[in-house]
Write an enzyme that holds these catalytic residues in place. Sequence first.
Site, PDB file in Angstrom:
ATOM      1  CG  ASP A  39       5.487   3.654   2.043  1.00 42.19           C
ATOM      2  OD1 ASP A  39       5.451   4.190   3.162  1.00 42.19           O
ATOM      3  OD2 ASP A  39       4.531   3.677   1.246  1.00 42.19           O
ATOM      4  CG  PHE A  87      -1.922   1.172   1.122  1.00 48.94           C
ATOM      5  CD1 PHE A  87      -3.152   0.988   0.511  1.00 48.94           C
ATOM      6  CD2 PHE A  87      -1.607   2.436   1.608  1.00 48.94           C
ATOM      7  CE1 PHE A  87      -4.059   2.040   0.380  1.00 48.94           C
ATOM      8  CE2 PHE A  87      -2.506   3.490   1.476  1.00 48.94           C
ATOM      9  CZ  PHE A  87      -3.729   3.292   0.867  1.00 48.94           C
ATOM     10  CE  LYS A 143      -0.306   5.996   7.718  1.00 41.72           C
ATOM     11  NZ  LYS A 143      -1.745   6.172   7.779  1.00 41.72           N
TER      12      LYS A 143
END
Length: 401
Positions: free
Chosen positions: A227, A142, A256
Amino acid sequence: MNTTQTELDHTIELYQQHVMTTYGRARVEFERGEGAYLWDSEGRRYLDFLVGIGVNGVGHCHPAVVEAIQKQAARLIHTSNLYYIAQQAEVAEILCRQAGMDKVFLCNSGTEANEAAIKICRKRGRAMRPDKTVLIVAEGSFHGRSYGALSLTAQEKYQTPFAPLVPDVRIVPWNDPQALWDAVDDRACGIFLEPIQGEMGVRPASVEFLQSARQAADEHAALLVFDEIQTGCGRTGDYFAYQGYGVIPDIISIAKAMGGGVPIGACAARGEAAEILQPGDHGTTYGGGPLACSAAAAALRVIENEDLPGNARRMGATFREGLEALRSKFGHLEVRGRGLMLAMVLAKPVAKDVAGLALEDGLIINAIGADVLRFLPPLIITQEHVTEALQKLNCALESVA
Ligand SMILES: Cc1ncc(COP(=O)(O)O)c(C=O)c1O
């Protein structure tokens, strides 16, 4: 029906009329947050073991982040990247030092951080040979929802409705070092991997898989991109998860937790990869602005000064121990993850029921897929929070046993 219920009903009605239904939402509106807790519009308290899907690593409304935002908002909210921004320089310095990188590009989200990484890989690759454009990704990955990032998100449910996608993406099986090695050739310009696949249910990469990616990237002059949008900024017990694996990437995407709750992202690169983007190649109106960077600098300083990676390691170990005890008590299958990025794989497809029961009892956790519970608590949690979460989880698991 009391007043707050009426207000929530009104909000829901407005959503039904005017907000696109991109999310299934629980019937709760949170009004206030402090540390590991949230309060809803009826004044009920919840222990938050999801923190905005891994965003509020320093907890809700950390005083240092609140103060930084308040002060900056009163002085200057936005200029643009046509001028120097001291707060952006400060964030870049902290991230480079902690990530072992040389330079960053600041943007507004994880997706945008990956877009910048894709462009670095493609621009560098095409300069070497015109067909060096292939991006290698792992099954179940993702990386975001924009066309570039979505094209790297190897999950049919996200991709199929939006085809055709960006070309030249090769998908390799997860945690298969040989298959990865075999898939990389001289046309590869970048290999994108999450050290732990978060949205796929917290699936850690094996050391061998990441090592194979590093070797394949070196062998074929491709860039290795990790990532770390979900795993970064202390969550796994290291500042960045790659440090726990001992495999060093060329580029890291970050978002985040770095903003303490404010939207911000970063693409951090080292060596040659840090010099690829030149004026005119890439940009963003908002990215790296004074307000978001003030919040990020404050959050990143808290993560450093309070040794939150260390706390994630310590609290992660005790939480994991408690989860293991519940797993074996109820006959569930597996506890996995690192630090405070953990999941329990259930023996039955009841994850949504368990998360719903926990929510009713004042514990926020996340069902990811039918049979996986994901836990992303804030990195500031104490033993008391762990004990409270385990008690509530025990009750929820008992109800579905
Ligand atoms: C590993 C990973 N990459 C990318 C993204 C996308 O980030 P954003 O939603 O900030 O665009 C996410 C979000 O969950 C993520 O977990």
